[in-house]
Scaffold this active site. Structure first.
Site, PDB file in Angstrom:
ATOM      1  N   LEU A 184     -18.681  12.202  -2.652  1.00 37.73           N
ATOM      2  CA  LEU A 184     -18.142  12.458  -1.142  1.00 37.73           C
ATOM      3  C   LEU A 184     -18.759  14.404  -0.920  1.00 37.73           C
ATOM      4  CD1 LEU A 184     -18.267  12.255   1.523  1.00 37.73           C
ATOM      5  CD2 LEU A 184     -15.794  13.297   1.243  1.00 37.73           C
ATOM      6  N   GLU A 207     -17.435  17.636   4.830  1.00 37.09           N
ATOM      7  CA  GLU A 207     -18.449  17.702   5.970  1.00 37.09           C
ATOM      8  C   GLU A 207     -17.969  19.305   6.188  1.00 37.09           C
ATOM      9  OE1 GLU A 207     -17.394  14.920   9.278  1.00 37.09           O
ATOM     10  OE2 GLU A 207     -17.099  16.797  10.539  1.00 37.09           O
ATOM     11  N   ALA A 221      -0.568   5.655   4.499  1.00 39.47           N
ATOM     12  CA  ALA A 221      -0.406   5.351   6.027  1.00 39.47           C
ATOM     13  C   ALA A 221       1.419   4.396   5.409  1.00 39.47           C
ATOM     14  CB  ALA A 221      -1.464   4.247   6.062  1.00 39.47           C
ATOM     15  N   GLY A 222       1.102   4.010   3.741  1.00 37.70           N
ATOM     16  CA  GLY A 222       2.181   2.722   3.809  1.00 37.70           C
ATOM     17  C   GLY A 222       3.577   3.773   2.952  1.00 37.70           C
ATOM     18  N   SER A 243      -9.042  10.606  10.759  1.00 37.19           N
ATOM     19  CA  SER A 243      -8.597   8.910   9.708  1.00 37.19           C
ATOM     20  C   SER A 243      -6.712   9.490   9.220  1.00 37.19           C
ATOM     21  CB  SER A 243      -9.102   8.432   8.807  1.00 37.19           C
ATOM     22  OG  SER A 243      -8.888   8.003   8.355  1.00 37.19           O
ATOM     23  N   GLY A 290       0.773  -1.342   0.212  1.00 34.81           N
ATOM     24  CA  GLY A 290       0.049   0.174   0.183  1.00 34.81           C
ATOM     25  C   GLY A 290       0.783   1.095  -0.107  1.00 34.81           C
ATOM     26  N   ALA A 291       0.818   2.069  -0.797  1.00 33.48           N
ATOM     27  CA  ALA A 291       1.058   3.051  -0.934  1.00 33.48           C
ATOM     28  C   ALA A 291       0.062   4.487  -1.033  1.00 33.48           C
ATOM     29  CB  ALA A 291       1.824   3.191  -2.366  1.00 33.48           C
ATOM     30  N   GLY A 292      -0.581   4.869   0.192  1.00 34.46           N
ATOM     31  CA  GLY A 292      -1.183   5.698   0.478  1.00 34.46           C
ATOM     32  C   GLY A 292      -0.528   6.441   1.224  1.00 34.46           C
ATOM     33  N   ARG A 321     -15.955   7.325  13.790  1.00 35.65           N
ATOM     34  CA  ARG A 321     -14.809   7.979  13.803  1.00 35.65           C
ATOM     35  C   ARG A 321     -15.263   9.656  13.254  1.00 35.65           C
ATOM     36  NH1 ARG A 321     -12.404  10.535   9.299  1.00 35.65           N
ATOM     37  NH2 ARG A 321     -13.413   9.207   7.351  1.00 35.65           N
ATOM     38  N   ASP A 325      -8.047  -5.637   0.250  1.00 33.01           N
ATOM     39  CA  ASP A 325      -7.500  -6.128  -0.555  1.00 33.01           C
ATOM     40  C   ASP A 325      -6.492  -7.415   0.645  1.00 33.01           C
ATOM     41  OD1 ASP A 325      -8.537  -6.397  -2.629  1.00 33.01           O
ATOM     42  OD2 ASP A 325      -6.710  -5.084  -3.299  1.00 33.01           O
ATOM     43  N   HIS A 329     -21.440   8.543   5.723  1.00 36.99           N
ATOM     44  CA  HIS A 329     -21.381   9.912   5.408  1.00 36.99           C
ATOM     45  C   HIS A 329     -22.283  10.749   5.401  1.00 36.99           C
ATOM     46  CE1 HIS A 329     -19.000  13.630   4.862  1.00 36.99           C
ATOM     47  NE2 HIS A 329     -18.347  13.499   5.399  1.00 36.99           N
ATOM     48  N   HIS A 333     -18.614   5.343   3.923  1.00 39.55           N
ATOM     49  CA  HIS A 333     -17.359   6.197   3.649  1.00 39.55           C
ATOM     50  C   HIS A 333     -15.977   5.631   4.262  1.00 39.55           C
ATOM     51  CE1 HIS A 333     -15.875   9.816   3.135  1.00 39.55           C
ATOM     52  NE2 HIS A 333     -15.426  10.028   4.484  1.00 39.55           N
ATOM     53  N   ARG A 374     -20.758  12.020  12.875  1.00 39.48           N
ATOM     54  CA  ARG A 374     -21.489  12.266  12.083  1.00 39.48           C
ATOM     55  C   ARG A 374     -22.180  10.765  12.136  1.00 39.48           C
ATOM     56  NH1 ARG A 374     -16.013  11.155   8.249  1.00 39.48           N
ATOM     57  NH2 ARG A 374     -15.395  13.022   7.594  1.00 39.48           N
ATOM     58  N   PHE A 430     -15.139  21.014  12.301  1.00 37.29           N
ATOM     59  CA  PHE A 430     -15.502  19.319  11.710  1.00 37.29           C
ATOM     60  C   PHE A 430     -16.651  19.247  12.751  1.00 37.29           C
ATOM     61  CE2 PHE A 430     -13.797  17.166   8.377  1.00 37.29           C
ATOM     62  CZ  PHE A 430     -13.851  17.619   7.703  1.00 37.29           C
ATOM     63  N   GLN A 451     -19.170   3.426   8.824  1.00 36.47           N
ATOM     64  CA  GLN A 451     -19.268   4.609   8.955  1.00 36.47           C
ATOM     65  C   GLN A 451     -19.791   5.049   7.359  1.00 36.47           C
ATOM     66  OE1 GLN A 451     -16.546   7.888   8.841  1.00 36.47           O
ATOM     67  NE2 GLN A 451     -17.727   8.181  11.196  1.00 36.47           N
TER      68      GLN A 451
HETATM   69  C1  LIG Z   1     -13.526  10.527  -0.626  1.00 41.70           C
HETATM   70  C2  LIG Z   1     -13.448  10.301   0.745  1.00 41.70           C
HETATM   71  C3  LIG Z   1     -12.783  11.398   1.362  1.00 41.70           C
HETATM   72  C4  LIG Z   1     -12.244  12.039   3.050  1.00 41.70           C
HETATM   73  N1  LIG Z   1     -12.287  12.571   3.575  1.00 41.70           N
HETATM   74  C5  LIG Z   1     -10.949  12.818   4.375  1.00 41.70           C
HETATM   75  C6  LIG Z   1     -10.895  14.266   5.383  1.00 41.70           C
HETATM   76  O1  LIG Z   1     -10.754  15.107   4.968  1.00 41.70           O
HETATM   77  N2  LIG Z   1      -9.886  13.831   6.463  1.00 41.70           N
HETATM   78  C7  LIG Z   1     -10.209  12.298   6.895  1.00 41.70           C
HETATM   79  O2  LIG Z   1      -9.264  12.827   8.232  1.00 41.70           O
HETATM   80  N3  LIG Z   1     -10.514  11.341   5.790  1.00 41.70           N
HETATM   81  C8  LIG Z   1     -10.434  11.496   4.986  1.00 41.70           C
HETATM   82  N4  LIG Z   1     -11.284  10.530   4.117  1.00 41.70           N
HETATM   83  C9  LIG Z   1     -10.448   9.281   4.747  1.00 41.70           C
HETATM   84  C10 LIG Z   1      -8.794   9.010   4.756  1.00 41.70           C
HETATM   85  O3  LIG Z   1      -8.738   9.599   3.774  1.00 41.70           O
HETATM   86  C11 LIG Z   1      -8.410   8.193   3.919  1.00 41.70           C
HETATM   87  O4  LIG Z   1      -9.292   6.344   4.973  1.00 41.70           O
HETATM   88  C12 LIG Z   1      -7.182   7.454   4.322  1.00 41.70           C
HETATM   89  O5  LIG Z   1      -7.085   8.271   3.426  1.00 41.70           O
HETATM   90  C13 LIG Z   1      -6.585   6.042   4.021  1.00 41.70           C
HETATM   91  O6  LIG Z   1      -5.370   5.875   3.836  1.00 41.70           O
HETATM   92  P1  LIG Z   1      -5.077   4.343   3.879  1.00 41.70           P
HETATM   93  O7  LIG Z   1      -2.478   5.036   3.505  1.00 41.70           O
HETATM   94  O8  LIG Z   1      -5.175   3.926   4.512  1.00 41.70           O
HETATM   95  O9  LIG Z   1      -5.331   4.024   2.758  1.00 41.70           O
HETATM   96  P2  LIG Z   1      -5.547   4.518   0.921  1.00 41.70           P
HETATM   97  O10 LIG Z   1      -5.436   5.835   0.749  1.00 41.70           O
HETATM   98  O11 LIG Z   1      -6.878   4.696   0.289  1.00 41.70           O
HETATM   99  O12 LIG Z   1      -3.892   3.530   0.147  1.00 41.70           O
HETATM  100  C14 LIG Z   1      -4.101   2.270  -0.316  1.00 41.70           C
HETATM  101  C15 LIG Z   1      -2.983   2.098  -0.885  1.00 41.70           C
HETATM  102  O13 LIG Z   1      -2.724   0.870  -1.135  1.00 41.70           O
HETATM  103  C16 LIG Z   1      -3.254  -0.330  -2.002  1.00 41.70           C
HETATM  104  N5  LIG Z   1      -3.323  -0.929  -1.722  1.00 41.70           N
HETATM  105  C17 LIG Z   1      -4.656  -1.622  -1.713  1.00 41.70           C
HETATM  106  N6  LIG Z   1      -4.867  -3.002  -1.995  1.00 41.70           N
HETATM  107  C18 LIG Z   1      -3.509  -3.535  -2.588  1.00 41.70           C
HETATM  108  C19 LIG Z   1      -3.524  -4.505  -3.054  1.00 41.70           C
HETATM  109  N7  LIG Z   1      -4.389  -5.797  -3.487  1.00 41.70           N
HETATM  110  N8  LIG Z   1      -1.664  -4.441  -3.332  1.00 41.70           N
HETATM  111  C20 LIG Z   1      -1.155  -3.581  -3.570  1.00 41.70           C
HETATM  112  N9  LIG Z   1      -1.448  -2.584  -3.064  1.00 41.70           N
HETATM  113  C21 LIG Z   1      -2.648  -3.021  -2.693  1.00 41.70           C
HETATM  114  C22 LIG Z   1      -3.812   1.176  -3.172  1.00 41.70           C
HETATM  115  O14 LIG Z   1      -2.697   0.846  -4.102  1.00 41.70           O
HETATM  116  C23 LIG Z   1      -3.049   2.159  -2.262  1.00 41.70           C
HETATM  117  O15 LIG Z   1      -1.376   2.191  -2.197  1.00 41.70           O
HETATM  118  C24 LIG Z   1     -11.411  10.108   3.252  1.00 41.70           C
HETATM  119  C25 LIG Z   1     -11.505   9.041   2.513  1.00 41.70           C
HETATM  120  C26 LIG Z   1     -12.516   9.370   1.017  1.00 41.70           C
HETATM  121  C27 LIG Z   1     -13.099   8.316   0.526  1.00 41.70           C
END
Ligand SMILES: Cc1cc2nc3c(=O)[nH]c(=O)nc-3n(C[C@H](O)[C@H](O)[C@H](O)COP(=O)(O)OP(=O)(O)OC[C@H]3O[C@@H](n4cnc5c(N)ncnc54)[C@H](O)[C@@H]3O)c2cc1C
Length: 566
Positions: free
Chosen positions: A244, A247, A20-21, A386, A16-18, A381, A213, A234, A346, A278, A119, A232
């Site tokens: 979305l 908020e 957190a990753g 988040s 995962g490269a969001g 939450r 996954d 929204h 959400h 929420r 918020f 949750q």
């Molecule tokens: C539209 C929207 C708006 C939001 N707004 C807010 C906000 O304003 N404030 C707040 O606090 N929170 C908000 N949230 C919640 C928050 O954004 C998310 O919970 C948080 O960003 C998740 O980050 P993450 O790094 O855990 O995962 P993600 O950012 O979802 O990243 C997941 C990563 O895992 C990888 N991955 C997934 N499955 C696999 C697999 N099988 N194999 C390899 N790689 C994989 C993907 O490629 C990606 O890089 C929002 C959420 C949404 C949907």
């Protein structure tokens, strides 16, 4: 048929490269480990980049860390672990400053300090933001910072399996979508940061990639999933798909109106109105709709979110993305007309059960971000918590995984590890007749939308579970029709649908068992919170016949449970 590539080795593999990753990878690299990131999307396309409203830290002049802790504990309906919440709220301030130093350009107040908006569920304007594109601003800043370090990126790779043997993690097997092959990666430590699972539902604010996954792979590998029944919704989403509307729109002063022209939140949260947490606002909207005070439209019933009184300048500068989305997709302008909204799935409060350093019950397996459940969100939450969670716990999980990897024995993968995945995929490819994964996914989403939504009851949950188990049985005959190897999305669909079905079953079993209402889990047949019986976390473990539940205590420090009113 898929090629099998020679095995690779890394000390720490982050899946995962969001946010957190990336934050986990940065911490592990800084600890001196050899780190690889495996991701199915380009890092900047992770769902974190869709976050709009902002990120919470008690750095304002009238705010305090204790107030942030209290709001989060109350918001969680007392199911959040207070030791983790205290750690989280203390780390939040330094984390925002660090992200600013990494290059995130936040919106500013008149005096040049970081601007903060109110918020839901927060007593103070605590949410730092970059207009209404906060997630993208954070993701870009972090990606640039990580880019100055040495690590390996495996992009367009989809996690298929986590290998656990001799009581610890040995590595992963992933499908390389671009080259069309299967890849084993031996690793001393694996960090699951694969985000949420919103695509279990049809109407969700989540990207198509949010298919849970990592949660499902960890569950299959023997990890506990925690508190999965807490989903949750929204309050404010647009159109049938559920785009979305942040908020932040209510934080900036937006109000909710029903079809009778009443600002109905005064009945449900007389003190804070639209800025209640929420779960409270989503239930209020649905109650208005179910009792006939909503509007009807081509995409189902809805209520109005009004911004017009804020004026063009404020709307167009603070809520740019919302203006774009409304104008482009809904054909209306929030400067001159109310936005039609209704709740949509959400966020998953539940996930892979971890402690503060991100450890799971399997040595060498870590998790952070939306995929994990520490738990700071408990049963509900707060908006803005988040994004902060991904950074605070991404960092601690990356550091803990690096420390473990420094001492762990060399991992060993066997031919059988790869064979198990190859064999499954081969069966799917060779089947002459069978189930279409995308049809199964659509039926799953319709089932979850109908039977496990904001208001739940025993009969619906039993029916939902029956239907999900029938889908699981049909999935055993799934067929991948597309025989190509490169970018075979039919294969990805099968992999992801299997994960979604597993997670849906866990949600349903947990929700059926929990005979109380707490936070986002609202049972019309048990409308009260029952602390005597249910002040505990749900843990689900995989068995051949489905999830088996057990329970673990909630950590308390300074805050005694009270009735939750806003
Ligand atoms: C539209 C929207 C708006 C939001 N707004 C807010 C906000 O304003 N404030 C707040 O606090 N929170 C908000 N949230 C919640 C928050 O954004 C998310 O919970 C948080 O960003 C998740 O980050 P993450 O790094 O855990 O995962 P993600 O950012 O979802 O990243 C997941 C990563 O895992 C990888 N991955 C997934 N499955 C696999 C697999 N099988 N194999 C390899 N790689 C994989 C993907 O490629 C990606 O890089 C929002 C959420 C949404 C949907």
């Amino acid at each position: 048929m898929l090629v099998r590539f020679p095995m690779l080795r890394h000390e720490v593999v982050v899946v995962g490269a969001g946010l957190a990753g990336q934050r986990a990878a940065l911490a592990a690299v800084q600890a001196g480990r050899d780190v690889a990131i495996v991701t199915k999307l380009h890092p900047l396309r992770s769902h974190s980049g869709a976050a709009q409203g902002g990120i919470n830290a008690a750095i304002g002049p009238n705010d305090s860390i204790d107030a942030h802790i209290y709001d989060t504990v109350k918001g969680s309906d007392y199911l959040g672990d207070q030791d983790a919440i205290e750690y989280f709220c203390r780390e939040a301030g330094p984390t925002v400053i660090e992200m600013e130093h990494f290059g995130t350009i936040f919106s500013r107040a008149e005096d040049g300090t970081l601007a903060q908006r109110p918020f839901g569920g927060a007593g103070f304007p605590r949410t730092v933001y970059a207009a209404d594109r906060t997630g993208l601003a954070l993701l870009q800043g972090l990606w640039e910072r990580l880019g100055s370090e040495q690590f390996t990126l495996y992009e367009e790779w989809e996690l298929a399996r986590i290998i656990v043997r001799d009581g610890r993690v040995q590595g992963i097997v992933a499908a390389d979508r671009r080259k069309g092959g299967l890849q084993e990666v031996a690793a001393k430590a694996v960090v699951i940061a694969t985000g949420g699972a919103g695509r279990i539902y049809g109407r969700t604010t989540n990207a198509h990639s949010c298919t849970g996954d990592g949660m499902a792979a960890a569950y299959r590998a023997g990890a506990f999933l925690k508190d999965m029944e807490f989903v949750q919704f929204h309050p404010t989403a647009l159109l049938e798909g559920g785009i979305l509307v942040t908020e932040g729109a209510r934080g900036e002063g937006g109000i909710l109106m029903n079809a009778k022209g009443e600002r109905f939140m005064s009945k449900y949260a007389p003190k804070v109105l639209e800025l209640a947490s929420r779960d409270v606002v989503a239930r209020a909207i649905m109650t208005e709709i179910l009792e006939g005070r909503g509007f009807t439209g081509p995409y189902g019933p809805y209520v109005h979110l009004e911004l017009m009184h804020l004026g063009r300048e404020k709307i167009e500068s603070r809520l740019q993305e919302i203006c774009d989305l409304c104008r482009s997709f809904a054909g209306m302008d929030p400067v001159t007309a109310p936005i039609p909204i209704s709740p949509a799935q959400h966020y998953m409060m539940g996930g892979v059960g971890t402690n503060i350093p991100g450890e799971t019950n399997i040595p060498g397996l870590y998790s952070a971000g939306e995929a994990a459940c520490v738990s700071i969100h408990g049963a509900n939450r707060l908006g803005g918590n988040s994004l902060m969670e991904t950074l605070v716990f991404g960092k601690s999980a990356g550091a803990a995984a690096a420390e473990y990897a420094a001492k762990a024995p060399t991992p060993s993968l066997t031919q059988g590890d790869l064979d198990a995945v190859t064999g499954t995929f081969r069966d799917w490819f060779l089947r002459k007749d069978g189930e279409d994964p995308s049809a199964l996914r659509t039926e799953l989403q319709q089932t979850m939308d109908r039977y496990v939504n904001i208001f739940r009851n025993e009969a619906d949950l039993a029916e939902g579970l029956r239907r999900v188990r029938a889908l699981k049985e049909r999935f055993s005959r799934v067929r991948v029709v597309d025989q190509s190897t490169v970018f075979n999305l039919n294969l990805s669909d099968a992999v992801e649908t299997e994960h979604l079905i597993d997670l849906a079953e866990v949600i349903l079993v947990g929700a059926y068992a929990r005979t109380e209402s707490r936070g986002a889990h609202y049972r019309t047949d048990y409308p009260k919170r029952d602390d005597a019986k249910w002040m505990k976390h749900t843990l689900a473990q995989a068995t051949p016949t489905g999830p088996v539940l057990s329970y673990s205590p909630v950590a308390f420090t300074r805050w005694e449970p009270k009735e939750r009113v806003y």
